[in-house]
Design a protein around this motif. Structure first.
Motif, PDB file in Angstrom:
ATOM      1  N   GLN A   1      30.233  54.653  45.045  1.00 44.08           N
ATOM      2  CA  GLN A   1      31.639  54.250  44.771  1.00 44.08           C
ATOM      3  C   GLN A   1      32.134  54.854  43.635  1.00 44.08           C
ATOM      4  N   PRO A   2      32.579  55.880  43.564  1.00 44.66           N
ATOM      5  CA  PRO A   2      33.133  56.579  42.343  1.00 44.66           C
ATOM      6  C   PRO A   2      34.583  56.327  42.080  1.00 44.66           C
ATOM      7  N   LEU A   3      35.084  56.476  40.908  1.00 47.06           N
ATOM      8  CA  LEU A   3      36.559  56.151  40.898  1.00 47.06           C
ATOM      9  C   LEU A   3      36.824  56.980  39.401  1.00 47.06           C
ATOM     10  N   VAL A   4      37.848  57.839  39.685  1.00 48.10           N
ATOM     11  CA  VAL A   4      38.594  58.692  38.569  1.00 48.10           C
ATOM     12  C   VAL A   4      39.683  57.811  37.766  1.00 48.10           C
TER      13      VAL A   4
ATOM     14  N   LEU B   1      38.209  61.641  46.351  1.00 45.34           N
ATOM     15  CA  LEU B   1      38.255  60.422  45.291  1.00 45.34           C
ATOM     16  C   LEU B   1      39.106  59.646  44.880  1.00 45.34           C
ATOM     17  N   PRO B   2      39.008  58.238  44.867  1.00 45.75           N
ATOM     18  CA  PRO B   2      40.139  57.698  44.463  1.00 45.75           C
ATOM     19  C   PRO B   2      40.607  57.778  42.928  1.00 45.75           C
ATOM     20  N   VAL B   3      41.626  57.659  42.708  1.00 45.93           N
ATOM     21  CA  VAL B   3      42.230  58.030  41.161  1.00 45.93           C
ATOM     22  C   VAL B   3      43.329  56.732  40.758  1.00 45.93           C
ATOM     23  N   ALA B   4      42.696  56.280  39.541  1.00 43.06           N
ATOM     24  CA  ALA B   4      43.671  55.222  38.952  1.00 43.06           C
ATOM     25  C   ALA B   4      44.084  55.901  37.606  1.00 43.06           C
ATOM     26  N   ALA B   5      45.236  55.339  37.033  1.00 45.34           N
ATOM     27  CA  ALA B   5      45.794  55.917  35.836  1.00 45.34           C
ATOM     28  C   ALA B   5      45.787  54.935  34.919  1.00 45.34           C
TER      29      ALA B   5
ATOM     30  N   ARG C   1      52.241  59.206  45.442  1.00 41.42           N
ATOM     31  CA  ARG C   1      52.425  59.396  46.920  1.00 41.42           C
ATOM     32  C   ARG C   1      51.238  59.795  47.730  1.00 41.42           C
ATOM     33  N   ASP C   2      50.111  60.394  46.861  1.00 40.90           N
ATOM     34  CA  ASP C   2      49.041  60.995  47.292  1.00 40.90           C
ATOM     35  C   ASP C   2      48.073  60.127  47.881  1.00 40.90           C
ATOM     36  N   PRO C   3      47.532  60.290  48.814  1.00 43.83           N
ATOM     37  CA  PRO C   3      46.607  59.229  49.617  1.00 43.83           C
ATOM     38  C   PRO C   3      45.256  58.912  48.783  1.00 43.83           C
ATOM     39  N   HIS C   4      45.035  59.603  47.642  1.00 37.83           N
ATOM     40  CA  HIS C   4      43.771  59.260  46.535  1.00 37.83           C
ATOM     41  C   HIS C   4      44.381  58.557  45.452  1.00 37.83           C
ATOM     42  N   TYR C   5      45.618  58.225  45.399  1.00 39.39           N
ATOM     43  CA  TYR C   5      46.118  57.598  44.036  1.00 39.39           C
ATOM     44  C   TYR C   5      46.122  56.088  44.518  1.00 39.39           C
TER      45      TYR C   5
END
Length: 553
Positions: free
Chosen positions: A206-209, A233-237, A248-252
């Motif tokens: 369960q990785p997260l950037v 990978l899922p990306v959070a800001a 809008r990217d499906p990974h954000y």
């Protein structure tokens, strides 16, 4: 000294040093303490001088310039009161890791330490919030110190530098050779660190950037996006860094900050690998160090930061990597993609959670005034991809950060230190820098009035920004906390405001008021079409503190 070197005033030597470092804009409030600099700027056609109406606005504009360009924003203010006013922007640049150089006029060297008119010890005053504070006590050292200032402001974790300029140094003259432009050295990741990152990723379920920091550009964000897409990978800001990855990217999957999605917060806690790139994971991003515990996170953490002193300062990462973010992002192309089928559902469900959280609810309105969520949703539809959105501080920002979907780097100008008043000066700086881009500033009524006089600056220089003032007649954030701690005991948070539309028109610009949500699209179109600085006042229900919280609750 060679006779071929021109004899110049200290002011001219300083301005020539700025030009050598490719400075094209300075922000200031003029003062007699640095008149030779102003005189030299008169004959510096490659440097534009923007005069603001308050030193705090000038320093905020310099911060915004640094965010937009990645180069130090330059600000000049006079001694004493000018310096204290400008400290606001220095603190913002410090917290936000923005390259900036603040030049302050100073009394003559022979008067220092006597308590002369407007004298301040700037090393003491700015020592806790600037990367470096110094005073140029000899005219011959101007080129050396200016070059060093650019290097310090831009290297490692970028930040503000403060330089005091004694009058006798500026008014004096000398034959001084110029120094070359500062060259900035950057650290890059080594092969072993990249191999270890690859191994940790291969073992994750369960990785997260988490993205943050400064020093990104279009090339580095594109490289990062390739790495994210290849590994699904899922990306959070991190807080107010949402423009680092196309929302809008499906990974954000959302932002970590004020108004964070409860599901995203839980996802951070449940992650088994956090790849933190650029972010310091400060209090707001980490929800008071609860999502990620200090000093030993429950999650396996890879922490990438350009400043070695930040690594291990709060969090002990499994893999700390000292690297310039641009260099690190490009190096990610050398990591072979990891088969990611096992976290396919993890990423897709995180994205679904973001879409649900960031989509304005279609519910019956029980409040008066505008529906701010629908206002932001409309801007999502009509603003171009490179539009800049700025804001200061206040509860109104929760709607902006939750419902606006940022698309490109250098499109979000927002202070991570929560400085009120930042939005309007930042928007003006952005419009002056990029006149062909749409620039929209959000401000609360209290936030806007901090630097409302900068409407005059916008009109003077033709910065056609659109300012959206959310007017609920109070300091909404403080009132919310007040009601939580001391219910029904309102003290100090009510505001009596001017007629904002009349104020804007008094400055010679466009102004209108919107009281119903459906009237906003036409008002915004008219503001844009005016070709002038414009203000749209939104009447908001004071009972609505956040999208989901009511004061009477």
């Amino acid at each position: 000294m060679s006779e071929t070197i021109e004899r110049r005033t200290g002011g001219r030597i300083l301005v020539d040093a700025l030009a050598a470092n490719s400075v094209d804009t300075v922000y200031c409030v003029p003062g007699e303490s640095y008149l030779p600099v102003l005189d030299a700027l008169h004959d510096a056609p490659g440097v534009r001088t923007i005069t603001t109406r308050h030193e705090g606005a000038a320093s905020n504009m310099a911060d915004a310039y640094g965010k937009l360009t990645g180069r130090p924003g330059i600000c000049f203010v006079t001694r004493g009161p000018g310096a204290t006013h400008a400290s606001n922007g220095v603190h913002t640049a410090s917290e936000d890791s923005t390259p900036m150089i603040l030049f302050i006029g100073q009394v003559e060297n022979r008067m220092i330490g006597r308590g002369a008119f407007q004298e301040i010890d700037y090393r003491q005053m700015f020592g806790g919030i600037a990367k470096w504070v110094t005073e140029i006590d000899h005219i011959e050292r101007i080129p050396e110190i200016v070059a060093k200032a650019f290097s310090i402001a831009s290297s490692g974790r970028p930040g503000p530098v403060v330089i005091a300029l004694p009058e006798d140094v500026l008014f004096g003259d000398a034959e001084v050779p110029d120094a070359p432009a500062a060259r900035i050295a950057h650290a890059g990741p080594d092969r072993r660190a990249l191999d270890e990152l690859s191994n940790l990723l291969a073992a994750a379920l369960q990785p997260l950037v988490i993205l943050g920091g400064t020093g990104w550009n279009e090339e580095s964000t594109s490289a990062l996006q390739r790495f994210v897409v290849q590994n699904n990978l899922p990306v959070a800001a991190s807080f107010r860094r949402q423009d680092l990855f196309d929302n809008r990217d499906p990974h954000y999957v959302g932002q970590l900050g004020l108004g964070v999605s409860p599901k995203l917060a839980e996802r951070v806690k449940n992650s088994d690998l956090l790849i933190v790139i650029g972010s310091r994971l400060a209090e707001t991003t980490s929800s008071g160090y609860t999502l990620i515990e200090s000093p030993s996170p429950r999650q396996t953490m890879v922490h990438v930061h350009p400043d070695a002193e930040e690594l291990g300062r709060v969090f002990q990462a499994r893999l700390p990597i000292v690297a310039n973010l641009h260099s690190f992002a490009l190096a990610l192309d050398n990591i072979h993609p990891v088969p990611s089928a096992r976290w396919l559902e993890w990423t897709s469900s995180a994205r679904a959670g973001y879409i649900a959280h960031s989509t304005p609810p279609q519910t019956a309105r029980e409040l008066d005034g505008v529906d701010l969520a629908q206002i932001v949703a409309h801007l999502n539809e009509v603003l171009p991809e490179d539009a800049v959105v700025s804001n200061g501080a206040g509860n109104y920002t929760v709607w902006v950060h939750r419902f606006f979907r940022y698309r490109a780097p250098a499109t979000e100008l927002a202070p991570t230190n929560g400085a009120m008043g930042y939005g309007l000066p930042a928007a003006i700086a952005a419009k002056l820098r990029e006149p062909n881009r749409s620039v929209v500033c959000f401000a609360g009524d209290g936030c806007f009035m901090m630097y409302a006089q900068e409407l005059a600056t916008a009109v003077q220089y033709g910065a056609a920004v659109v300012v959206i003032v959310v007017n609920n007649g109070m300091l909404g954030t403080i009132r919310m906390h007040q009601e939580r701690e001391y219910p029904r005991r309102v003290s100090g948070t009510a505001l009596t405001n001017p007629d904002f539309v009349a104020l804007e028109k008094a400055y010679g610009a466009f102004g209108c008021r919107v009281e119903e949500t459906e009237d906003f699209p036409a008002a915004f179109a008219a503001a844009q079409a005016s070709g002038q600085p414009a203000l749209i006042e939104l009447r908001a229900d004071p009972r609505q503190s956040t999208p989901s919280l009511r004061l009477n609750a």
